[in-house]
Design an enzyme around this catalytic site. Sequence first.
Site, PDB file in Angstrom:
ATOM      1  N   GLU A 101       0.672  -0.897  -0.151  1.00 60.01           N
ATOM      2  CA  GLU A 101       0.167   0.293   0.211  1.00 60.01           C
ATOM      3  C   GLU A 101       0.910   1.173   0.108  1.00 60.01           C
ATOM      4  OE1 GLU A 101      -2.543  -0.677   3.012  1.00 60.01           O
ATOM      5  OE2 GLU A 101      -3.316  -2.380   2.606  1.00 60.01           O
ATOM      6  N   CYS A 114       4.254   8.235   0.690  1.00 56.01           N
ATOM      7  CA  CYS A 114       4.834   7.437   1.475  1.00 56.01           C
ATOM      8  C   CYS A 114       4.675   5.986   0.653  1.00 56.01           C
ATOM      9  CB  CYS A 114       3.754   6.586   2.581  1.00 56.01           C
ATOM     10  SG  CYS A 114       4.610   5.739   4.520  1.00 56.01           S
ATOM     11  N   CYS A 121       8.968  -6.562   6.984  1.00 55.28           N
ATOM     12  CA  CYS A 121      10.507  -5.922   7.468  1.00 55.28           C
ATOM     13  C   CYS A 121      11.075  -7.519   8.692  1.00 55.28           C
ATOM     14  CB  CYS A 121      10.496  -4.959   8.731  1.00 55.28           C
ATOM     15  SG  CYS A 121      12.057  -4.560   8.721  1.00 55.28           S
ATOM     16  N   CYS A 125      11.039  -4.899  15.166  1.00 50.48           N
ATOM     17  CA  CYS A 125      10.903  -4.049  16.199  1.00 50.48           C
ATOM     18  C   CYS A 125       9.574  -4.402  17.432  1.00 50.48           C
ATOM     19  CB  CYS A 125      10.938  -1.906  15.702  1.00 50.48           C
ATOM     20  SG  CYS A 125      11.999  -2.329  15.022  1.00 50.48           S
ATOM     21  N   CYS A 128       5.928  -2.418  16.363  1.00 49.76           N
ATOM     22  CA  CYS A 128       5.921  -2.715  14.956  1.00 49.76           C
ATOM     23  C   CYS A 128       4.845  -3.582  14.036  1.00 49.76           C
ATOM     24  CB  CYS A 128       7.071  -2.256  13.603  1.00 49.76           C
ATOM     25  SG  CYS A 128       6.767  -2.371  12.145  1.00 49.76           S
ATOM     26  N   GLY A 175       9.154  -1.816   5.914  1.00 50.03           N
ATOM     27  CA  GLY A 175      11.198  -2.606   5.913  1.00 50.03           C
ATOM     28  C   GLY A 175      11.253  -1.133   6.188  1.00 50.03           C
ATOM     29  N   GLU A 176      13.102  -2.166   6.148  1.00 53.97           N
ATOM     30  CA  GLU A 176      14.586  -0.787   6.401  1.00 53.97           C
ATOM     31  C   GLU A 176      14.732  -1.133   4.471  1.00 53.97           C
ATOM     32  OE1 GLU A 176      15.081   0.524   8.619  1.00 53.97           O
ATOM     33  OE2 GLU A 176      16.716   0.762   7.518  1.00 53.97           O
ATOM     34  N   SER A 229      14.876   6.400  13.220  1.00 53.76           N
ATOM     35  CA  SER A 229      13.824   5.970  13.955  1.00 53.76           C
ATOM     36  C   SER A 229      14.728   5.510  15.649  1.00 53.76           C
ATOM     37  CB  SER A 229      13.153   4.178  13.778  1.00 53.76           C
ATOM     38  OG  SER A 229      12.661   4.827  12.785  1.00 53.76           O
ATOM     39  N   LEU A 230      13.970   6.428  16.494  1.00 50.96           N
ATOM     40  CA  LEU A 230      15.267   6.595  17.362  1.00 50.96           C
ATOM     41  C   LEU A 230      14.164   5.056  18.773  1.00 50.96           C
ATOM     42  CD1 LEU A 230      18.363   6.890  18.990  1.00 50.96           C
ATOM     43  CD2 LEU A 230      17.060   9.000  19.980  1.00 50.96           C
ATOM     44  N   CYS A 350      -2.682   5.671  10.851  1.00 47.24           N
ATOM     45  CA  CYS A 350      -2.016   5.442  11.984  1.00 47.24           C
ATOM     46  C   CYS A 350      -1.540   3.969  12.027  1.00 47.24           C
ATOM     47  CB  CYS A 350      -2.827   5.674  13.396  1.00 47.24           C
ATOM     48  SG  CYS A 350      -4.743   5.435  13.403  1.00 47.24           S
TER      49      CYS A 350
HETATM   50  N1  SAH Z   1      12.751   0.016   9.215  1.00 48.27           N
HETATM   51  C1  SAH Z   1      12.256   1.647   9.045  1.00 48.27           C
HETATM   52  C2  SAH Z   1      11.543   2.703   7.673  1.00 48.27           C
HETATM   53  C3  SAH Z   1      10.070   2.079   7.867  1.00 48.27           C
HETATM   54  S1  SAH Z   1       9.077   1.863   9.503  1.00 48.27           S
HETATM   55  C4  SAH Z   1      12.213   2.584  10.231  1.00 48.27           C
HETATM   56  O1  SAH Z   1      12.316   2.118  11.362  1.00 48.27           O
HETATM   57  O2  SAH Z   1      12.661   3.950  10.449  1.00 48.27           O
HETATM   58  C5  SAH Z   1       8.564   3.652   9.980  1.00 48.27           C
HETATM   59  C6  SAH Z   1       7.982   4.582  11.218  1.00 48.27           C
HETATM   60  O3  SAH Z   1       6.711   3.598  11.317  1.00 48.27           O
HETATM   61  C7  SAH Z   1       8.796   3.837  12.034  1.00 48.27           C
HETATM   62  O4  SAH Z   1       9.823   5.188  12.220  1.00 48.27           O
HETATM   63  C8  SAH Z   1       7.877   4.094  13.445  1.00 48.27           C
HETATM   64  O5  SAH Z   1       7.976   5.085  14.906  1.00 48.27           O
HETATM   65  C9  SAH Z   1       7.079   3.684  13.079  1.00 48.27           C
HETATM   66  N2  SAH Z   1       5.949   2.795  13.953  1.00 48.27           N
HETATM   67  C10 SAH Z   1       5.745   1.386  13.621  1.00 48.27           C
HETATM   68  N3  SAH Z   1       4.962   0.871  13.871  1.00 48.27           N
HETATM   69  C11 SAH Z   1       4.331   1.717  14.936  1.00 48.27           C
HETATM   70  C12 SAH Z   1       3.286   1.958  15.482  1.00 48.27           C
HETATM   71  N4  SAH Z   1       2.855   0.377  15.882  1.00 48.27           N
HETATM   72  N5  SAH Z   1       2.736   3.363  15.990  1.00 48.27           N
HETATM   73  C13 SAH Z   1       3.476   3.905  15.303  1.00 48.27           C
HETATM   74  N6  SAH Z   1       4.544   3.937  14.161  1.00 48.27           N
HETATM   75  C14 SAH Z   1       4.800   3.209  14.225  1.00 48.27           C
HETATM   76 FE1  SF4 Z   2       8.769  -1.596  12.047  1.00 53.30          FE
HETATM   77 FE2  SF4 Z   2      11.055  -0.231  10.729  1.00 53.30          FE
HETATM   78 FE3  SF4 Z   2      11.269  -1.968  12.891  1.00 53.30          FE
HETATM   79 FE4  SF4 Z   2      11.331  -3.014  10.677  1.00 53.30          FE
HETATM   80  S1  SF4 Z   2      12.957  -1.503  11.466  1.00 53.30           S
HETATM   81  S2  SF4 Z   2      10.537  -3.380  12.393  1.00 53.30           S
HETATM   82  S3  SF4 Z   2       9.483  -1.846   9.557  1.00 53.30           S
HETATM   83  S4  SF4 Z   2      10.172   0.023  12.744  1.00 53.30           S
END
Ligand code: SAH
Ligand code: SF4
Length: 375
Positions: A101, A114, A121, A125, A128, A175-176, A229-230, A350
């Site tokens: 999507e 986006c 991925c 995390c 996620c 994805g990363e 993404s900290l 969201c």
């Molecule tokens: N993998 C990369 C890019 C994709 S994730 C990364 O991690 O930066 C992009 C963003 O989606 C991340 O910064 C994370 O903050 C956000 N994200 C993932 N899961 C989420 C959730 N359940 N609620 C809010 N933001 C989320």
């Molecule tokens: Fe999700 Fe980005 Fe973490 Fe992969 S790296 S699991 S896309 S937040």
Amino acid sequence: MSNSGDQSQTEKVNLLGLPRHKMEQFFVDIGEKKFRAGQVMKWIHHYGVDDFEAMTNVSKTLRARLAEIAEIRGPEVLLDETSSDGTRKWVMRMAEGNSIEAVLIPDGERGTLCVSSQVGCSLDCSFCSTGKRGFNRNLSAAEIIGQVWAALRTFMPFDRANERPVTNVVMMGMGEPLLNFDNVVDAMDLMMDDWAYGISKRRVTVSTSGVIPALEKLGEVSDVSLAISLHAPNDELRNELVPLNRKYPIERLLSATKQYLSGLGDRRRATIEYTLIEGVNDQPEHARQLAELLVDVPCKINLIPFNPFPESDYRRPSGNAVKRFQDIMNQAGYITTVRTTRGDDIDAACGQLVGQFEDRTRRSERYIPVHQEVS
Ligand code: SAH
Ligand code: SF4
């Protein structure tokens, strides 16, 4: 394979994913002049053409030859929905299978698309839902840039001089991106190339959870904007939320970030993404620790209230808790924005992109990020 019925032919080259240098090389390799690259790229990316016959400034003979050895194959748009707030979502079937999507968030003059880099991925995390579903495969450069191509085609014809439906791209879908390095770099080159989408390097943003060697390499080959993404102000907590932190801890990540930014030479800042999870990383002491941690990192902060999904026990903090966190960061001198929810009514609000490599009937489990604050 486009020639599955004919074993004697080799697979056609998909020209959609070739950045300028590879397109030029392609024409040199077939004994043509380099300038053909510019002609063909403009047809593909400026005008959304996928048929060589439409390329009227290319000779008939060359058009026929191209049709034999090459193709322009983008994703197929399966679904195109627009929310009452203007957020638009496409479900696209990728050239090589799977669906993803893509979401466009219009905001005044700005339109932020986006884009995904992988199906799934591998980094898992804890907050996620893409990560929870595991890794399926990397997207090709054609499939990544194809998301921009297919999205823009739905606006065609439009007046390129005055209309820009997509002004910004964020690699924040599934994805990363830095684990699919070459394809992502090729696709981002196309986003910024005047023969393709001509988007400013300030408006193309790669988001990473911190693959340090790849981030270092990125600095050598690209100058896109950076989002980190900290999500946590210390290693103990980040190890829990972002398992990759055990390999590449915060100190190294921030030092690689500073290094990348200084290589840009234009005082650009990184965006620090921080997903706020109730009772986990949303307390005032976390904000204060974060403010201290980032003191010498040129950055702005984007707070993302957690978007719940069924497999997760985490909760979204209250509006007050988000505001309290934001106030502490603002008072410490950081430009701090909160990512707002858009596109609720079309299921584009969201969260994050979840593709179609799983059960399509579990619609309520699909989340898509909205990225309003990355410029
Ligand atoms: N993998 C990369 C890019 C994709 S994730 C990364 O991690 O930066 C992009 C963003 O989606 C991340 O910064 C994370 O903050 C956000 N994200 C993932 N899961 C989420 C959730 N359940 N609620 C809010 N933001 C989320
Ligand atoms: Fe999700 Fe980005 Fe973490 Fe992969 S790296 S699991 S896309 S937040």
